[in-house]
Design an enzyme around this catalytic site. Structure first.
Site, PDB file in Angstrom:
ATOM      1  N   THR A  86     -37.426 -18.545 -32.972  1.00  0.00           N
ATOM      2  CA  THR A  86     -38.738 -18.441 -33.635  1.00  0.00           C
ATOM      3  C   THR A  86     -38.898 -19.673 -34.509  1.00  0.00           C
ATOM      4  O   THR A  86     -38.856 -19.588 -35.734  1.00  0.00           O
ATOM      5  CB  THR A  86     -38.844 -17.177 -34.516  1.00  0.00           C
ATOM      6  OG1 THR A  86     -37.699 -17.140 -35.382  1.00  0.00           O
ATOM      7  CG2 THR A  86     -38.896 -15.925 -33.700  1.00  0.00           C
ATOM      8  N   THR A 123     -35.765 -13.477 -36.137  1.00  0.00           N
ATOM      9  CA  THR A 123     -36.458 -13.335 -37.429  1.00  0.00           C
ATOM     10  C   THR A 123     -37.951 -13.504 -37.195  1.00  0.00           C
ATOM     11  O   THR A 123     -38.392 -14.571 -36.762  1.00  0.00           O
ATOM     12  CB  THR A 123     -35.956 -14.404 -38.411  1.00  0.00           C
ATOM     13  OG1 THR A 123     -34.562 -14.202 -38.557  1.00  0.00           O
ATOM     14  CG2 THR A 123     -36.646 -14.292 -39.755  1.00  0.00           C
ATOM     15  N   GLU A 152     -30.794  -9.944 -38.145  1.00  0.00           N
ATOM     16  CA  GLU A 152     -29.407 -10.418 -38.303  1.00  0.00           C
ATOM     17  C   GLU A 152     -29.289 -11.169 -39.625  1.00  0.00           C
ATOM     18  O   GLU A 152     -30.269 -11.716 -40.125  1.00  0.00           O
ATOM     19  CB  GLU A 152     -29.001 -11.298 -37.117  1.00  0.00           C
ATOM     20  CG  GLU A 152     -29.975 -12.426 -36.769  1.00  0.00           C
ATOM     21  CD  GLU A 152     -29.841 -13.638 -37.637  1.00  0.00           C
ATOM     22  OE1 GLU A 152     -28.764 -13.797 -38.231  1.00  0.00           O
ATOM     23  OE2 GLU A 152     -30.800 -14.425 -37.729  1.00  0.00           O
ATOM     24  N   PHE A 153     -28.074 -11.180 -40.162  1.00  0.00           N
ATOM     25  CA  PHE A 153     -27.826 -11.910 -41.417  1.00  0.00           C
ATOM     26  C   PHE A 153     -26.641 -12.847 -41.209  1.00  0.00           C
ATOM     27  O   PHE A 153     -25.729 -12.908 -42.038  1.00  0.00           O
ATOM     28  CB  PHE A 153     -27.565 -10.926 -42.558  1.00  0.00           C
ATOM     29  CG  PHE A 153     -28.715  -9.979 -42.796  1.00  0.00           C
ATOM     30  CD1 PHE A 153     -29.817 -10.377 -43.537  1.00  0.00           C
ATOM     31  CD2 PHE A 153     -28.713  -8.709 -42.244  1.00  0.00           C
ATOM     32  CE1 PHE A 153     -30.896  -9.510 -43.737  1.00  0.00           C
ATOM     33  CE2 PHE A 153     -29.773  -7.830 -42.441  1.00  0.00           C
ATOM     34  CZ  PHE A 153     -30.872  -8.227 -43.189  1.00  0.00           C
ATOM     35  N   GLY A 257     -26.436 -28.345 -55.860  1.00  0.00           N
ATOM     36  CA  GLY A 257     -26.222 -29.379 -54.843  1.00  0.00           C
ATOM     37  C   GLY A 257     -27.501 -30.100 -54.501  1.00  0.00           C
ATOM     38  O   GLY A 257     -28.447 -30.116 -55.305  1.00  0.00           O
ATOM     39  N   GLY A 261     -30.708 -26.313 -46.834  1.00  0.00           N
ATOM     40  CA  GLY A 261     -31.280 -26.742 -45.558  1.00  0.00           C
ATOM     41  C   GLY A 261     -30.946 -25.701 -44.513  1.00  0.00           C
ATOM     42  O   GLY A 261     -30.679 -24.546 -44.843  1.00  0.00           O
ATOM     43  N   CYS A 264     -32.694 -21.493 -41.355  1.00  0.00           N
ATOM     44  CA  CYS A 264     -33.269 -20.234 -41.872  1.00  0.00           C
ATOM     45  C   CYS A 264     -34.049 -20.367 -43.171  1.00  0.00           C
ATOM     46  O   CYS A 264     -35.227 -20.045 -43.220  1.00  0.00           O
ATOM     47  CB  CYS A 264     -32.155 -19.211 -42.062  1.00  0.00           C
ATOM     48  SG  CYS A 264     -31.414 -18.719 -40.514  1.00  0.00           S
TER      49      CYS A 264
HETATM   50  C1  UDX Z   1     -28.508 -18.173 -44.116  1.00  0.00           C
HETATM   51  C2  UDX Z   1     -28.160 -16.773 -44.679  1.00  0.00           C
HETATM   52  O1  UDX Z   1     -27.011 -16.875 -45.516  1.00  0.00           O
HETATM   53  C3  UDX Z   1     -27.933 -15.802 -43.536  1.00  0.00           C
HETATM   54  O2  UDX Z   1     -27.685 -14.512 -44.055  1.00  0.00           O
HETATM   55  C4  UDX Z   1     -29.216 -15.799 -42.703  1.00  0.00           C
HETATM   56  O3  UDX Z   1     -29.201 -14.868 -41.696  1.00  0.00           O
HETATM   57  C5  UDX Z   1     -29.479 -17.185 -42.164  1.00  0.00           C
HETATM   58  O4  UDX Z   1     -29.614 -18.085 -43.261  1.00  0.00           O
HETATM   59  P1  UDX Z   1     -27.160 -20.238 -43.123  1.00  0.00           P
HETATM   60  O5  UDX Z   1     -28.491 -20.916 -43.058  1.00  0.00           O
HETATM   61  O6  UDX Z   1     -26.255 -20.326 -41.949  1.00  0.00           O
HETATM   62  O7  UDX Z   1     -27.360 -18.677 -43.426  1.00  0.00           O
HETATM   63  O8  UDX Z   1     -26.353 -20.875 -44.336  1.00  0.00           O
HETATM   64  P2  UDX Z   1     -25.946 -20.519 -45.837  1.00  0.00           P
HETATM   65  O9  UDX Z   1     -24.483 -20.487 -45.936  1.00  0.00           O
HETATM   66  O10 UDX Z   1     -26.677 -19.351 -46.346  1.00  0.00           O
HETATM   67  O11 UDX Z   1     -26.447 -21.848 -46.585  1.00  0.00           O
HETATM   68  C6  UDX Z   1     -27.802 -22.260 -46.530  1.00  0.00           C
HETATM   69  C7  UDX Z   1     -28.022 -23.529 -47.323  1.00  0.00           C
HETATM   70  O12 UDX Z   1     -27.912 -23.284 -48.710  1.00  0.00           O
HETATM   71  C8  UDX Z   1     -27.034 -24.672 -47.042  1.00  0.00           C
HETATM   72  O13 UDX Z   1     -27.753 -25.881 -46.975  1.00  0.00           O
HETATM   73  C9  UDX Z   1     -26.096 -24.638 -48.219  1.00  0.00           C
HETATM   74  O14 UDX Z   1     -25.506 -25.892 -48.491  1.00  0.00           O
HETATM   75  C10 UDX Z   1     -27.037 -24.217 -49.312  1.00  0.00           C
HETATM   76  N1  UDX Z   1     -26.366 -23.559 -50.441  1.00  0.00           N
HETATM   77  C11 UDX Z   1     -25.781 -22.339 -50.268  1.00  0.00           C
HETATM   78  C12 UDX Z   1     -26.342 -24.173 -51.694  1.00  0.00           C
HETATM   79  O15 UDX Z   1     -26.880 -25.283 -51.878  1.00  0.00           O
HETATM   80  N2  UDX Z   1     -25.742 -23.513 -52.734  1.00  0.00           N
HETATM   81  C13 UDX Z   1     -25.164 -22.289 -52.589  1.00  0.00           C
HETATM   82  O16 UDX Z   1     -24.644 -21.764 -53.575  1.00  0.00           O
HETATM   83  C14 UDX Z   1     -25.166 -21.686 -51.316  1.00  0.00           C
END
Ligand code: UDX
Length: 439
Positions: A86, A123, A152-153, A257, A261, A264
């Site tokens: 999606t 999603t 899904e998560f 940070g 990105g 999702c």
């Molecule tokens: C996320 C959700 O966690 C997941 O449950 C959902 O289904 C899909 O989106 P994902 O995109 O794989 O998963 O990565 P995630 O580990 O959540 O990190 C997302 C972004 O946030 C990354 O760019 C990460 O670097 C950033 N991030 C995460 C931070 O900058 N600080 C944090 O404390 C946590």
């Protein structure tokens, strides 16, 4: 149970493999012939730890099949998961592009035989389950089926664990029969006492968006606190610990940070704003979260410029990490891509390394010199930027890095190293939300 999964992208492939691991008979269907051919030959198109081994094991056990055809898997399936992409709409208006979901519904409809539960795993905006219901009824009138939402998560890099040991399972349906079928799918999780949230389809759809928007909010919140720490001489890591130990807040997702990105958070926050707008409801917090995230990326570019003495023009910059986070080759909406593009636009040259994402990055950033390791990337550079916290960057031979660099400027956008130790080693060290030397 006999299960069909439509779409062998990230979510479809992980879900299909894990459902087979539960013991179900799973067929993963995709109309991309070359993808299915690779999968049949045991080649996995994405990098996800543990996935390849799980796919091979279940294929060998005969529980996991790949096919381009709907027949016989779809007519035989008790439950069909729609797990197609999606993407953000090409119109650039914040809507999710649902054409793949609707196509999947249209294509499975003629094959449905006995009662089937069609489950949206993708999603999707609130109300999509109703649309899928309508499409199937119109395409195959009289067929017996229900549509359910089961978001899904999965986190990239941890998807297998997230599927096999989830925090919760959300089932959205208005039908008792569909609820029972989905409970049977996830029966193995009862043994580990996974909580189930059973609700209606629209609420389940909203839970997914609300979860991602809330996590994105935590990140933008701590990034703004980090910026404040830089002004007052504070330490954002101590603030995160100090507030995170309060059980109501929680310690996770408070790492400052370069901004979030991935596939999702950026897409889902925009899509949630669209749903809110379409329903005439203000969603000002999420609006701010999106703005703060864009501003954070821009702030990081300025941080690099300042570390280089005011201009990146003519400078050679080493970048460690391109993926939006470790353990993935995904560069979608990665801060690295935005920041590197800006540095190049302003006249810098960039040498980069990433353990997995260089092939993907080459497609969008051909001007970058891709290096075989972090030390090679630093060779002759005016500064190094630690962009993604891969494990292999957590214990770098810092003296070797310093020797390779032309100038000992280290910009750590993930707060991996300690300020005092870096200063002692002779680096000009910059991080996020940590200013004093004892941090
Ligand atoms: C996320 C959700 O966690 C997941 O449950 C959902 O289904 C899909 O989106 P994902 O995109 O794989 O998963 O990565 P995630 O580990 O959540 O990190 C997302 C972004 O946030 C990354 O760019 C990460 O670097 C950033 N991030 C995460 C931070 O900058 N600080 C944090 O404390 C946590």
């Amino acid at each position: 149970m006999k299960i069909a999964v439509i779409g062998t992208g990230y979510v479809g492939l992980v879900s299909g493999a894990c459902l087979a691991e539960f013991g179900h008979e799973v067929t993963c269907i995709d109309n991309d012939e070359s993808k299915i051919k690779s999968l049949k030959e045991g080649r996995i198109p994405i990098y996800e730890p543990g996935l390849e081994a799980m796919v091979l094991k279940n294929v060998q056990a005969g529980r996991l099949i790949f096919s381009t055809k709907y027949d016989p898997a779809v007519p035989e399936a008790e439950v069909i998961f729609i797990a197609v992409g999606t993407p953000a709409s090409r119109r650039g208006d914040g809507y999710a592009d649902l054409s793949y979901v609707y196509d999947a519904a249209r294509q499975i409809a003629p094959f449905l035989k006995d009662y089937t539960v069609v489950v949206n795993k993708s999603t999707v905006p609130v109300g999509t389950a109703c649309q899928v219901q309508r499409i199937i009824s119109e395409t195959n009138p009289g067929v017996s089926f229900d549509v359910a939402s089961n978001p899904e998560f999965l986190r990239e890099g941890a998807a297998i664990n997230d599927f096999m040991r989830p925090d919760r399972i959300v089932i959205g349906t208005d039908s008792k029969q569909a609820e029972e079928a989905l409970k049977a799918v996830y029966r193995p999780l009862y043994l580990i006492e996974t909580p189930f949230v059973i609700t209606n389809t629209k609420t389940a759809e909203l839970i997914k968006y609300a979860a991602n928007a809330f996590l994105a909010t935590k990140i933008s919140f701590i990034n703004e606190i980090a910026n404040l720490c830089e002004e007052i001489g504070g330490n954002v890591q101590d603030v995160a610990k100090g507030i995170g130990l309060d059980g109501r807040i929680g310690r996770k997702f408070l790492h400052a940070g370069p901004g979030y990105g991935g596939s999702c958070f950026p897409k889902d926050t925009h899509a949630l704003l669209r749903v809110a707008q379409d329903n005439g409801v203000a969603c000002r917090i999420v609006e701010a979260v999106v703005e703060v995230n864009a501003a954070q990326k821009a702030r990081m570019t300025r941080k690099i410029r300042q570390a280089l003495g005011g201009s990146e023009g003519g400078k050679k910059i080493a970048i460690l990490g391109l993926a939006f986070k470790p353990e993935t080759d995904d560069i979608r909406d990665a801060p690295a891509i935005t920041i590197i593009s800006k540095l190049i636009e302003n006249g810098a040259s960039v040498r980069a390394h990433d353990p997995q994402a260089m092939n993907e990055a080459r497609k969008v950033l051909p001007e970058v010199v891709y290096c075989s390791g972090p030390y090679e990337a630093c060779e002759g550079a005016d500064a190094v930027v630690l962009m993604t916290e891969w494990n292999e960057y957590r214990a770098l031979d810092l003296l070797r890095i310093k020797k390779a660099l032309k100038m000992p400027i280290f910009i750590d956008l993930r707060n991996v190293y300690r300020t005092a130790a870096m200063k002692q080693l002779g680096f000009d060290y910059f991080s996020v939300g940590r200013t004093s030397a004892d941090n």
